[in-house]
Design an enzyme around this catalytic site. Sequence first.
Site, PDB file in Angstrom:
ATOM      1  N   HIS A  80       0.864  -1.178   0.000  1.00 32.24           N
ATOM      2  CA  HIS A  80       0.000   0.000   0.000  1.00 32.24           C
ATOM      3  C   HIS A  80       0.906   1.235   0.000  1.00 32.24           C
ATOM      4  O   HIS A  80       2.008   1.190   0.552  1.00 32.24           O
ATOM      5  CB  HIS A  80      -0.847  -0.050   1.274  1.00 32.24           C
ATOM      6  CG  HIS A  80      -1.937   0.970   1.376  1.00 32.24           C
ATOM      7  ND1 HIS A  80      -1.700   2.269   1.746  1.00 32.24           N
ATOM      8  CD2 HIS A  80      -3.266   0.879   1.190  1.00 32.24           C
ATOM      9  CE1 HIS A  80      -2.849   2.926   1.781  1.00 32.24           C
ATOM     10  NE2 HIS A  80      -3.809   2.107   1.440  1.00 32.24           N
ATOM     11  N   ASP A  96       2.840  -4.756   8.117  1.00 30.25           N
ATOM     12  CA  ASP A  96       1.600  -4.008   7.934  1.00 30.25           C
ATOM     13  C   ASP A  96       0.466  -5.027   8.036  1.00 30.25           C
ATOM     14  O   ASP A  96       0.243  -5.816   7.117  1.00 30.25           O
ATOM     15  CB  ASP A  96       1.634  -3.325   6.566  1.00 30.25           C
ATOM     16  CG  ASP A  96       0.325  -2.630   6.222  1.00 30.25           C
ATOM     17  OD1 ASP A  96      -0.675  -2.861   6.929  1.00 30.25           O
ATOM     18  OD2 ASP A  96       0.300  -1.880   5.233  1.00 30.25           O
ATOM     19  N   GLN A 149      -4.636  -5.540   6.859  1.00 28.26           N
ATOM     20  CA  GLN A 149      -5.606  -6.473   6.258  1.00 28.26           C
ATOM     21  C   GLN A 149      -5.461  -7.871   6.865  1.00 28.26           C
ATOM     22  O   GLN A 149      -5.901  -8.856   6.255  1.00 28.26           O
ATOM     23  CB  GLN A 149      -5.411  -6.544   4.736  1.00 28.26           C
ATOM     24  CG  GLN A 149      -5.586  -5.229   4.016  1.00 28.26           C
ATOM     25  CD  GLN A 149      -7.007  -4.685   4.064  1.00 28.26           C
ATOM     26  OE1 GLN A 149      -7.951  -5.374   4.460  1.00 28.26           O
ATOM     27  NE2 GLN A 149      -7.179  -3.435   3.670  1.00 28.26           N
ATOM     28  N   LYS A 166     -10.661  -0.770  10.279  1.00 32.02           N
ATOM     29  CA  LYS A 166     -10.771  -1.949   9.416  1.00 32.02           C
ATOM     30  C   LYS A 166     -11.084  -3.202  10.225  1.00 32.02           C
ATOM     31  O   LYS A 166     -11.238  -4.280   9.683  1.00 32.02           O
ATOM     32  CB  LYS A 166      -9.476  -2.143   8.623  1.00 32.02           C
ATOM     33  CG  LYS A 166      -9.224  -1.041   7.589  1.00 32.02           C
ATOM     34  CD  LYS A 166      -7.929  -1.292   6.851  1.00 32.02           C
ATOM     35  CE  LYS A 166      -7.420  -0.072   6.128  1.00 32.02           C
ATOM     36  NZ  LYS A 166      -8.064   0.162   4.834  1.00 32.02           N
ATOM     37  N   CYS A 190      -4.789   2.327  -3.693  1.00 35.10           N
ATOM     38  CA  CYS A 190      -3.577   2.884  -3.070  1.00 35.10           C
ATOM     39  C   CYS A 190      -2.382   1.960  -3.230  1.00 35.10           C
ATOM     40  O   CYS A 190      -1.531   1.852  -2.344  1.00 35.10           O
ATOM     41  CB  CYS A 190      -3.796   3.200  -1.581  1.00 35.10           C
ATOM     42  SG  CYS A 190      -4.981   4.498  -1.315  1.00 35.10           S
TER      43      CYS A 190
HETATM   44  N1  PMP Z   1      -1.874  -0.843   4.521  1.00 38.02           N
HETATM   45  C1  PMP Z   1      -2.813  -1.626   3.985  1.00 38.02           C
HETATM   46  C2  PMP Z   1      -2.451  -3.019   3.562  1.00 38.02           C
HETATM   47  C3  PMP Z   1      -4.115  -1.140   3.838  1.00 38.02           C
HETATM   48  O1  PMP Z   1      -5.063  -1.920   3.296  1.00 38.02           O
HETATM   49  C4  PMP Z   1      -4.416   0.174   4.274  1.00 38.02           C
HETATM   50  C5  PMP Z   1      -5.807   0.768   4.105  1.00 38.02           C
HETATM   51  N2  PMP Z   1      -6.389   0.546   2.842  1.00 38.02           N
HETATM   52  C6  PMP Z   1      -3.402   0.937   4.838  1.00 38.02           C
HETATM   53  C7  PMP Z   1      -2.157   0.391   4.948  1.00 38.02           C
HETATM   54  C8  PMP Z   1      -3.640   2.341   5.328  1.00 38.02           C
HETATM   55  O2  PMP Z   1      -4.510   2.325   6.403  1.00 38.02           O
HETATM   56  P1  PMP Z   1      -5.092   3.700   6.989  1.00 38.02           P
HETATM   57  O3  PMP Z   1      -5.577   4.484   5.820  1.00 38.02           O
HETATM   58  O4  PMP Z   1      -6.184   3.264   7.904  1.00 38.02           O
HETATM   59  O5  PMP Z   1      -3.967   4.369   7.710  1.00 38.02           O
END
Ligand code: PMP
Length: 407
Positions: free
Chosen positions: A124, A201, A204, A227, A365
């Site tokens: 991401h 990270d 997910q 999430k 993203c």
């Molecule tokens: N890493 C991953 C794998 C994600 O799916 C996401 C959110 N789509 C993020 C980071 C960023 O999370 P946040 O926008 O809640 O900070």
Amino acid sequence: VPALDVEKIRRDFPLLQEKVYGIPLVYLDNAATTQKPQIVLDTLEYYYTRINSNVHRGVHHLSQEATNAYEQARKTIAAFLNANKPEEVIFTKGTTDGINLVANSFGRGFIKPGDVVLVSAMEHHSNIVPWQIMCEDRGAELKVIPMDQNGELIMDEFTALLNDKVKIIAVTYVSNALGTVNPVHDIIAQAHARNIPVLLDAAQAVQHMPVDVQELDIDFLVFSGHKIYGPTGIGILYGKEEWLNKLPPYQGGGDMIKTVTFAKTTYNVLPYKFEAGTPNMSGAVGLEAAIKYLQEIGIENIRQWEEQLVDYTISRLKELDGIRFIGNPKHRSGAVSFLVDNIHPYDLGELLDKQGVAIRTGHHCAEPVMDFFHIPGTVRASFAMYTNFEDIDRLVAATQKAAAMLR
Ligand code: PMP
């Protein structure tokens, strides 16, 4: 046979009862954010109607209550992750905030010109850009663990990238764009054999599968509350005590200090050293409520249920002409990304929306992932504990109808 009562769970989520365009909602955008069970909404109201006060400051009764609730939330989350100590759990704004914290502090503490930071090809943006900023500042180099056409990391190439210049590795546990579950145990073991710390990270991962930080032996792990059925604006950084003590502070301000003079400031102990300013107190207790709710249902039950949903989604979507799955990993969790013929994902997404089906379209993203597959984006269906088979049937029927209209 599901070990969890999905229909009962669905009734706990007020938003799932909503209609869009007069049609019952099918919510399949859970990787972006999950809906909240009533208990989380009630807990937020309880916090603000009964115990709201600033933590760690006042001697007065309410401040004690708020502090107790905030610290109890930390303990619940530490136990959820099987952290050795609650002090290893830092409240952040979310995954992005946690990664920025580690990248910034680790960079200032441990990165010299010529050092290397490793990320993977499926990150991401929030697990790319903070490291890029830090590498630029420190004169270090960002290198990428490549992936193959199935959307799986090429582990031989990972091994080949390891050397004494690599100072930290930051990888996602589960890809939000492809659903790939990465071989994180192997990555951590190989990194530790060379004394390289690893940041996972887990944005997910924590809502889909058991995550035990001691079993993983992970150095840093981050996730977002929103999430995992909790409120927005709250997240977690887990760090091994040893590492968190070694890192310089990130932000300066109230609560993170021991003493302040204009000549010199000394810093507070963990976890407060990394929690400058008034924290998101309601968010912390709301996240605790979400995690307790999830624990009652059982993360292993959720994992099994969602595994069936993923398998069913793939087998049903395979019935459609022109279907193309983006990423075909052996180990998958939470999400299925696809395209139909050469139809642009936005067009498909718009027609799905008109049929009450909420999915995500675009690059998720993760622009480098889309570049790798030479596509503008994907249609992504992503699941939660409350997703049922009917949701999938409606997704498939709506996709079929949309594709017929767009061909
Ligand atoms: N890493 C991953 C794998 C994600 O799916 C996401 C959110 N789509 C993020 C980071 C960023 O999370 P946040 O926008 O809640 O900070």
